[in-house]
Design a protein around this motif. Sequence first.
Motif, short mmCIF file in Angstrom:
data_model
loop_
_atom_site.label_atom_id
_atom_site.label_comp_id
_atom_site.label_asym_id
_atom_site.label_seq_id
_atom_site.Cartn_x
_atom_site.Cartn_y
_atom_site.Cartn_z
N HIS A 168 4.62 -19.30 24.58
CA HIS A 168 4.97 -18.76 23.34
C HIS A 168 3.66 -18.65 22.33
O HIS A 168 3.55 -17.74 21.62
N ARG A 169 2.84 -19.80 22.29
CA ARG A 169 1.40 -19.54 21.33
C ARG A 169 0.84 -18.37 21.99
O ARG A 169 0.07 -17.45 21.03
N LEU A 170 0.57 -18.09 23.25
CA LEU A 170 -0.10 -17.26 23.75
C LEU A 170 0.45 -15.83 23.28
O LEU A 170 -0.32 -14.89 23.13
N GLU A 171 1.75 -15.94 23.47
CA GLU A 171 2.44 -14.39 23.06
C GLU A 171 2.54 -14.08 21.47
O GLU A 171 1.80 -13.14 21.27
N ARG A 172 2.30 -15.30 20.62
CA ARG A 172 1.78 -15.22 19.18
C ARG A 172 0.40 -14.82 18.98
O ARG A 172 0.10 -13.84 17.99
N VAL A 188 9.40 -19.25 30.19
CA VAL A 188 8.89 -18.41 31.17
C VAL A 188 7.24 -18.69 31.05
O VAL A 188 6.68 -18.47 29.91
N PRO A 189 6.60 -19.09 31.99
CA PRO A 189 5.28 -19.42 32.15
C PRO A 189 4.57 -18.17 31.81
O PRO A 189 4.70 -17.15 32.32
N MET A 190 3.18 -18.17 31.16
CA MET A 190 2.60 -16.95 30.78
C MET A 190 1.51 -16.94 31.95
O MET A 190 0.74 -17.64 32.23
N GLU A 191 1.54 -15.63 32.45
CA GLU A 191 0.52 -15.31 33.75
C GLU A 191 -0.43 -14.46 32.96
O GLU A 191 -0.33 -13.96 31.91
N TRP A 192 -1.87 -14.71 33.56
CA TRP A 192 -2.87 -13.93 32.95
C TRP A 192 -2.70 -12.45 32.93
O TRP A 192 -2.84 -11.82 31.81
N GLU A 193 -1.90 -12.00 34.01
CA GLU A 193 -1.61 -10.38 33.90
C GLU A 193 -0.59 -10.13 32.77
O GLU A 193 -0.78 -9.03 32.10
N GLY A 194 0.16 -10.91 32.52
CA GLY A 194 1.08 -10.64 31.52
C GLY A 194 0.43 -10.71 29.99
O GLY A 194 0.78 -10.02 28.86
N PHE A 195 -0.40 -11.83 29.86
CA PHE A 195 -1.34 -11.77 28.81
C PHE A 195 -2.16 -10.67 28.33
O PHE A 195 -1.91 -10.18 27.23
#
Length: 394
Positions: A206-210, A7-14
């Motif tokens: 995944h790394r942004l989520e971590r 799932v690509p990370m969107e800025w709003e999601g981050f």
Amino acid sequence: MATGPAVPMEWEGFIDLIAGIDRSLQHVIDPADPWLKQEAIQQMAMSLSQGYAPIMAQDSRVPAFFTFLNPVIKSAAPNPDYMYRTCFVEGSGTYRLSGTRGTTLFVHVGIGSGYIGVDDQAGPSVGHIDLDTLSLGEGGRFSVILSAERPAGYDGDWYRLPANARTIGIREASYDWENEIDSRIAIERLDDAGDHRRPSMDEIAHRLERLAGFPERYAQLFVHFVKTLSRHPVNSVVLNTWSDIGGLAEQTYYEGLFELSDGEALILETEVPDRVRYWAVLLADQLFNTIDWEKCQSSLNGFQARLDSDGRFRAVIAAEDPGVPNWLDTAGRFKGVVQGRWYQASAAPTPTLKRVALSDLRDHLPSDTPRIDRAARRESLRARFRGAQFRRKW
């Protein structure tokens, strides 16, 4: 590093993910203190930047050392005398460390099995190398291979790399900041693990989520640790080793909460072991950040400190200059953490803390304690600042 769902990370999601960082406030010892709360929010921003290098910029196929703790990233009460460098590895890999030893007090290489804040569970140390035990050539040059098995035909320095190795970390200790020279160390992967490539979309996501979860994972351990110290009487210390999360082997810590009021001081007093390779004491704030050691004398080591004529070490913890050599400056704080280290010592004494009025301070110190005036203090702080800037931070 493992990857997450495709799932690509969107800025709003981050942004939504990092919005949860404020859960870290639950670990603060006194969240009702508005000044401390502002510092805690500042620490959240610092923690995000701290997590970037180990989570976003590491590749065990092409490892490289990065700094995790330094005069800017001061969380987890880093020792002002140590320079900390880390890289990520795989236990199945073959690596070479090489460089020059330098002239610092010691250089310790530790192998870790789980990394604080990056992994859900920090792991203990699984290996240790003292650079002074290696074969040092001209100019202090060295080379050591770390692998599961000694390479065929290789008769140089070698160290077994455990299968659960996750990191290689360096603690480099300096007593004399102005004159000792830091080491130069490089790491190379010798086996073929594939070339570095552009990270996939999944891996970036995944790394942004971590990364978004790093501040809370880190705070759960270190900011919360200050709360655990409140189980003990204020202005007292207890012994610890931190061995379960990678503390330095053969090092004993003493730590506790300090508290004083305006116009007061604390006298820290202790014996010094007959045999000790390294010892020091530092002050940290209520979030467990070492108080700015470059800009003020918030720490002292066995080279910087003055022992009294009876052989004991006495330091004065105070928010204003008490005019003694061994001042530990709180930088205007009246609450915080005191932490000391005994490394490779014949004993681990437990210091005492005595709360006194600043006006009566001299009545509680040896009569031959020198007086330090404003000019002498300014000169010693300038020398300290020079030495701190000379240390290698990256």
